[in-house]
Design a protein around this motif. Sequence first.
Motif, mmCIF file in Angstrom:
data_model
loop_
_atom_site.group_PDB
_atom_site.id
_atom_site.type_symbol
_atom_site.label_atom_id
_atom_site.label_comp_id
_atom_site.label_asym_id
_atom_site.label_seq_id
_atom_site.Cartn_x
_atom_site.Cartn_y
_atom_site.Cartn_z
ATOM 1 N N ARG A 38 1.034 7.133 -6.520
ATOM 2 C CA ARG A 38 -0.306 7.576 -6.915
ATOM 3 C C ARG A 38 -0.299 8.910 -7.682
ATOM 4 N NH1 ARG A 38 -5.705 6.886 -5.366
ATOM 5 N NH2 ARG A 38 -5.166 5.378 -3.740
ATOM 6 N N THR A 87 0.832 -1.202 0.000
ATOM 7 C CA THR A 87 0.000 0.000 0.000
ATOM 8 C C THR A 87 0.869 1.255 0.000
ATOM 9 O OG1 THR A 87 -1.755 -1.156 1.203
ATOM 10 C CG2 THR A 87 -1.795 1.260 1.243
ATOM 11 N N ALA A 88 1.930 1.240 0.794
ATOM 12 C CA ALA A 88 2.823 2.400 0.858
ATOM 13 C C ALA A 88 3.488 2.650 -0.488
ATOM 14 C CB ALA A 88 3.882 2.186 1.936
ATOM 15 N N GLU A 141 0.851 4.177 -2.835
ATOM 16 C CA GLU A 141 0.545 5.568 -2.496
ATOM 17 C C GLU A 141 1.695 6.490 -2.892
ATOM 18 O OE1 GLU A 141 -2.281 6.868 -1.599
ATOM 19 O OE2 GLU A 141 -3.160 4.863 -1.715
ATOM 20 N N GLU A 142 2.916 5.993 -2.827
ATOM 21 C CA GLU A 142 4.070 6.784 -3.252
ATOM 22 C C GLU A 142 3.967 7.152 -4.729
ATOM 23 O OE1 GLU A 142 8.887 6.176 -3.981
ATOM 24 O OE2 GLU A 142 7.771 4.747 -2.745
ATOM 25 N N TRP A 189 -4.734 0.024 -8.873
ATOM 26 C CA TRP A 189 -4.565 -0.516 -7.518
ATOM 27 C C TRP A 189 -5.044 -1.966 -7.438
ATOM 28 C CZ3 TRP A 189 -2.590 -1.095 -3.012
ATOM 29 C CH2 TRP A 189 -3.296 -1.778 -2.009
#
Length: 297
Positions: free
Chosen positions: A16, A9-10, A13-14, A41
């Motif tokens: 995104r 997830t991290a 998100e980095e 995703w």
Amino acid sequence: MDVEESDGTAVFEEHRPVLLGVAYRMLGRVADAEDVVQDTWLRWASADRAEVRQPRAFLVRAATRLALDRLRSAQSRRETYVGPWLPEPLLTDVRAEAVPDGADRVVLTESVSVAVLVVLESLSPLERAVFVLREAFGFPHEEIAAVLDRSPAAVRQLAARARSHVAERTPRYEVDPVQQRELTQRFLDAATRGDLDGLLEMLAPDARFVGDGGGKVKAPKRTITSADKVGRFMAAIAQQGVADLEFEFAEINGGAALVGSIGGKPSAVMLVDVADGVIQSIYLVANPDKLAHLQAR
């Protein structure tokens, strides 16, 4: 959520911001770009990440291919669009976009401008993908080739053709943000007063007005060209008046823009291109379908 899932997830998100940036420049619609990121995703979440050596390459490849699929279907729909088509206004802060080393922030800003996005509509889907990845985000030809399943030589040809096309059709001039905002405010003031002489002083001789109502609200169905015609059109609109219409500035598509609202609900966005101290182009997005996402800003 276990450690591996948390790390995944991290990582997503980095990346995104760049995924959203690529998808929006490809599609010109905020909702579609967000859908592409969400679908990316889902692919990332279901992937065997132990086999993914380069997460950024995996994610950009997935987002670009998803955007290409949407773009091909969108282009056929836009052939029946009522009046000029303009991209959805995007609230921007290009500094927040995660871009590869060496990407030019000025180019990044230009590539999200309404003027450039309109020109990108005339490219083929593949040319548009190559232009966005190469010119806006600085991806190497070899990396783009892997994304699109094309040879590096083919990508170089697509890049050269797209770059030439955009350069021929997009005016190149330095944008002074302070002057742009000041002229936009003066133009609004003159239009509100119906001051035709004041409007003409601020418009380039070949100024253009492009209005996008999408057949949902009243807007010119063709681009209005020449300072006299644009000035008279704006003065006539001012005479009709719109009750309770309020304007405020926001950074949209990389520049200062006016957001018009009635009762707190966005009803129009006006952006202007400025060069040599005068207004070159005015873009007005009034299609309510393209403004709904601004409600929560």
